[in-house]
Enzyme design. Structure first.
Site, PDB file in Angstrom:
ATOM      1  N   SER A  53       3.769 -30.469 -31.894  1.00 49.41           N
ATOM      2  CA  SER A  53       4.180 -30.678 -30.500  1.00 49.41           C
ATOM      3  C   SER A  53       5.326 -31.675 -30.444  1.00 49.41           C
ATOM      4  O   SER A  53       5.401 -32.602 -31.261  1.00 49.41           O
ATOM      5  CB  SER A  53       2.987 -31.223 -29.716  1.00 49.41           C
ATOM      6  OG  SER A  53       3.421 -31.843 -28.540  1.00 49.41           O
ATOM      7  N   GLU A  79       5.369 -33.963 -28.571  1.00 49.63           N
ATOM      8  CA  GLU A  79       4.744 -35.263 -28.309  1.00 49.63           C
ATOM      9  C   GLU A  79       4.651 -36.120 -29.570  1.00 49.63           C
ATOM     10  O   GLU A  79       4.356 -37.304 -29.487  1.00 49.63           O
ATOM     11  CB  GLU A  79       3.356 -35.084 -27.681  1.00 49.63           C
ATOM     12  CG  GLU A  79       3.385 -34.518 -26.271  1.00 49.63           C
ATOM     13  CD  GLU A  79       4.049 -35.439 -25.240  1.00 49.63           C
ATOM     14  OE1 GLU A  79       4.178 -36.645 -25.516  1.00 49.63           O
ATOM     15  OE2 GLU A  79       4.456 -34.931 -24.180  1.00 49.63           O
ATOM     16  N   TYR A 125      -3.029 -37.687 -28.323  1.00 53.28           N
ATOM     17  CA  TYR A 125      -2.645 -36.292 -28.593  1.00 53.28           C
ATOM     18  C   TYR A 125      -1.463 -36.257 -29.557  1.00 53.28           C
ATOM     19  O   TYR A 125      -1.494 -35.555 -30.580  1.00 53.28           O
ATOM     20  CB  TYR A 125      -2.277 -35.608 -27.262  1.00 53.28           C
ATOM     21  CG  TYR A 125      -1.691 -34.220 -27.411  1.00 53.28           C
ATOM     22  CD1 TYR A 125      -2.489 -33.137 -27.730  1.00 53.28           C
ATOM     23  CD2 TYR A 125      -0.330 -33.991 -27.229  1.00 53.28           C
ATOM     24  CE1 TYR A 125      -1.948 -31.854 -27.866  1.00 53.28           C
ATOM     25  CE2 TYR A 125       0.218 -32.720 -27.362  1.00 53.28           C
ATOM     26  CZ  TYR A 125      -0.596 -31.657 -27.686  1.00 53.28           C
ATOM     27  OH  TYR A 125      -0.053 -30.396 -27.825  1.00 53.28           O
TER      28      TYR A 125
HETATM   29  P1  NDP Z   1      -4.858 -23.987 -24.571  1.00 58.50           P
HETATM   30  O1  NDP Z   1      -5.437 -25.266 -24.093  1.00 58.50           O
HETATM   31  O2  NDP Z   1      -4.549 -22.918 -23.593  1.00 58.50           O
HETATM   32  O3  NDP Z   1      -5.833 -23.361 -25.686  1.00 58.50           O
HETATM   33  C1  NDP Z   1      -6.493 -24.174 -26.620  1.00 58.50           C
HETATM   34  C2  NDP Z   1      -7.422 -23.314 -27.435  1.00 58.50           C
HETATM   35  O4  NDP Z   1      -8.117 -24.132 -28.388  1.00 58.50           O
HETATM   36  C3  NDP Z   1      -8.496 -22.599 -26.604  1.00 58.50           C
HETATM   37  O5  NDP Z   1      -8.689 -21.308 -27.129  1.00 58.50           O
HETATM   38  C4  NDP Z   1      -9.714 -23.459 -26.875  1.00 58.50           C
HETATM   39  O6  NDP Z   1     -10.941 -22.768 -26.711  1.00 58.50           O
HETATM   40  C5  NDP Z   1      -9.504 -23.779 -28.339  1.00 58.50           C
HETATM   41  N1  NDP Z   1     -10.337 -24.882 -28.813  1.00 58.50           N
HETATM   42  C6  NDP Z   1     -10.397 -26.128 -28.298  1.00 58.50           C
HETATM   43  N2  NDP Z   1     -11.292 -26.856 -28.991  1.00 58.50           N
HETATM   44  C7  NDP Z   1     -11.812 -26.049 -29.965  1.00 58.50           C
HETATM   45  C8  NDP Z   1     -12.784 -26.205 -30.987  1.00 58.50           C
HETATM   46  N3  NDP Z   1     -13.444 -27.344 -31.135  1.00 58.50           N
HETATM   47  N4  NDP Z   1     -13.056 -25.160 -31.799  1.00 58.50           N
HETATM   48  C9  NDP Z   1     -12.425 -23.974 -31.634  1.00 58.50           C
HETATM   49  N5  NDP Z   1     -11.506 -23.753 -30.669  1.00 58.50           N
HETATM   50  C10 NDP Z   1     -11.206 -24.782 -29.845  1.00 58.50           C
HETATM   51  O7  NDP Z   1      -3.535 -24.372 -25.399  1.00 58.50           O
HETATM   52  P2  NDP Z   1      -2.187 -23.513 -25.620  1.00 58.50           P
HETATM   53  O8  NDP Z   1      -2.534 -22.128 -25.933  1.00 58.50           O
HETATM   54  O9  NDP Z   1      -1.242 -23.836 -24.531  1.00 58.50           O
HETATM   55  O10 NDP Z   1      -1.605 -24.226 -26.912  1.00 58.50           O
HETATM   56  C11 NDP Z   1      -1.879 -23.746 -28.224  1.00 58.50           C
HETATM   57  C12 NDP Z   1      -1.554 -24.848 -29.208  1.00 58.50           C
HETATM   58  O11 NDP Z   1      -0.185 -25.227 -29.052  1.00 58.50           O
HETATM   59  C13 NDP Z   1      -2.381 -26.124 -29.000  1.00 58.50           C
HETATM   60  O12 NDP Z   1      -2.657 -26.678 -30.255  1.00 58.50           O
HETATM   61  C14 NDP Z   1      -1.414 -27.023 -28.225  1.00 58.50           C
HETATM   62  O13 NDP Z   1      -1.704 -28.388 -28.433  1.00 58.50           O
HETATM   63  C15 NDP Z   1      -0.087 -26.616 -28.854  1.00 58.50           C
HETATM   64  N6  NDP Z   1       1.065 -26.862 -28.011  1.00 58.50           N
HETATM   65  C16 NDP Z   1       1.169 -26.211 -26.802  1.00 58.50           C
HETATM   66  C17 NDP Z   1       2.263 -26.434 -26.014  1.00 58.50           C
HETATM   67  C18 NDP Z   1       2.407 -25.745 -24.702  1.00 58.50           C
HETATM   68  O14 NDP Z   1       3.341 -26.076 -23.970  1.00 58.50           O
HETATM   69  N7  NDP Z   1       1.562 -24.768 -24.384  1.00 58.50           N
HETATM   70  C19 NDP Z   1       3.359 -27.346 -26.424  1.00 58.50           C
HETATM   71  C20 NDP Z   1       3.156 -27.926 -27.731  1.00 58.50           C
HETATM   72  C21 NDP Z   1       2.061 -27.684 -28.479  1.00 58.50           C
HETATM   73  P3  NDP Z   1     -11.696 -22.688 -25.270  1.00 58.50           P
HETATM   74  O15 NDP Z   1     -11.091 -21.489 -24.570  1.00 58.50           O
HETATM   75  O16 NDP Z   1     -13.106 -22.499 -25.651  1.00 58.50           O
HETATM   76  O17 NDP Z   1     -11.408 -23.965 -24.548  1.00 58.50           O
END
Ligand code: NDP
Length: 325
Positions: A130, A132, A154
């Site tokens: 990220s 961040e 984060y």
């Molecule tokens: P979301 O918050 O939409 O999705 C996060 C996912 O992680 C969900 O499927 C969630 O499951 C799953 N998850 C969380 N905790 C666990 C766990 N303990 N075990 C298994 N699965 C878990 O995020 P995005 O799709 O937007 O982002 C995807 C990645 O990209 C993330 O790592 C985010 O930090 C990174 N990112 C995103 C950006 C953005 O602008 N979107 C920018 C920079 C980085 P559940 O549905 O059950 O909650």
């Protein structure tokens, strides 16, 4: 030959778009799901249960906190490509739940790297980093050599994960890469993110609601792109000949105010009549704009963001209007 992919975070914004993309490309797709009390998966529901590609989608219960199960899923699914998208993805929430943010995002990535390293068959792994990790950088655009000085649990957890991926690649020869992503939004963005809050609020107000949208500082700027384009870039990164970290960004900073203006213009309203200031959402002033260098993604994987900044605002509002009509 049919390729197999495993996605952590398949129920998230990016995971769902990546699933659409990989199914379209003919992959067998396995996804890791957390067990929760609800069985609805709204971001995957559009995949028709009777569609032929649905037979290539398989979901497995596992948790990033449960390495034994993760290892078992990787072993049984034998993916060619592993897209690690799961994590606690909210900057602000990471101050409320710092330990679990670090546990999932930092340690969860390290656990997966160890599994990939031990695997008998080669797996290409992509981790989502990220912007961040840069915290409040003193120059823009940020590049792969910009110092990582995160300012949140984060960002610190992502910095750990990004470094772990690089170390595992260099020390153990694992094909593992970091997609260091700037903000990317879509109609599937979580409701706690400001872009979705604005899009939904605008649609609600356009439908006659009088409750204003409460926001913090409007002069913050972000490098906003469109999520489906970012997952395409992630896929391209794993098709490359050499494992290389890349910044995925639009290269343009847009202020929250400009985002807001365009969002309200989409429905023919003036934002100043429908927005109130709320100190709870104010963030400290940022000395330098956050936007990423796009040159290496352009040269390495021939990728450039097309939907940028305020265009994302209009697209999100139009999608909300369709949902509320
Ligand atoms: P979301 O918050 O939409 O999705 C996060 C996912 O992680 C969900 O499927 C969630 O499951 C799953 N998850 C969380 N905790 C666990 C766990 N303990 N075990 C298994 N699965 C878990 O995020 P995005 O799709 O937007 O982002 C995807 C990645 O990209 C993330 O790592 C985010 O930090 C990174 N990112 C995103 C950006 C953005 O602008 N979107 C920018 C920079 C980085 P559940 O549905 O059950 O909650």
């Amino acid at each position: 030959m049919t390729k197999t992919a495993l996605i952590t975070g398949i129920t998230g914004q990016d995971g769902s778009y990546l699933t659409d993309l990989l199914l379209e490309k003919g992959y067998v797709v396995h996804g890791v799901l957390r067990r929760g009390s609800m069985t609805e998966r709204p971001r995957l529901d559009h995949i028709d249960l009777n569609a032929p590609e649905r037979s290539r989608l398989h979901l497995h219960y596992a948790d990033l906190n449960d390495p034994t199960t993760l290892r078992r899923v990787v072993k049984s699914t034998r993916p060619d490509e592993l897209y690690h998208l799961a994590g606690q993805s909210h900057f602000g929430a990471s101050f409320d739940i710092p330990e679990s943010t670090a546990e999932l995002t930092a340690m969860g990535t390290l656990r997966l790297l160890e599994i990939v390293r031990d695997c008998e068959h080669p797996i290409r792994m992509l981790n989502v980093g990220s912007s961040e990790i840069f915290g409040r950088p003193d120059h823009a655009p940020q590049t792969l050599t910009t110092p990582m000085i995160p300012v949140s649990p984060y960002g610190a957890s992502k910095a750990f994960a990004v470094n772990a991926v690089r170390i595992w690649r260099e020390a153990f020869g694992v094909f593992a890469v970091n997609a260091i992503c700037y903000n990317h939004e879509s109609p599937r963005r979580g409701l706690s993110f400001v872009t979705r809050k604005i899009a939904r609020g605008v649609a609600r107000i356009a439908a006659g609601d009088t409750v204003p949208i409460a926001l913090g500082s409007l002069d913050v700027s972000r490098d906003w792109g469109y999520a489906p384009e970012y997952v395409e870039a992630m896929w391209r990164m794993l098709q490359a000949d050499t494992p290389t970290d890349l910044i995925l960004a639009t290269g343009q900073a847009t202020t929250l105010q400009a985002f807001l203006v365009r969002a309200f213009e989409t429905v023919g309203l003036d934002w100043r009549d429908h927005v109130v200031s709320d100190p709870r959402f104010v963030r400290p002033a940022e000395p330098v704009q956050l936007f990423g260098d796009t040159s290496e993604a352009a040269s390495h994987i021939d990728w450039r963001a097309e939907v940028v900044g305020t265009d994302v605002a209009e697209l999100m509002v139009r999608a909300e209007l369709l949902q509320t009509s």
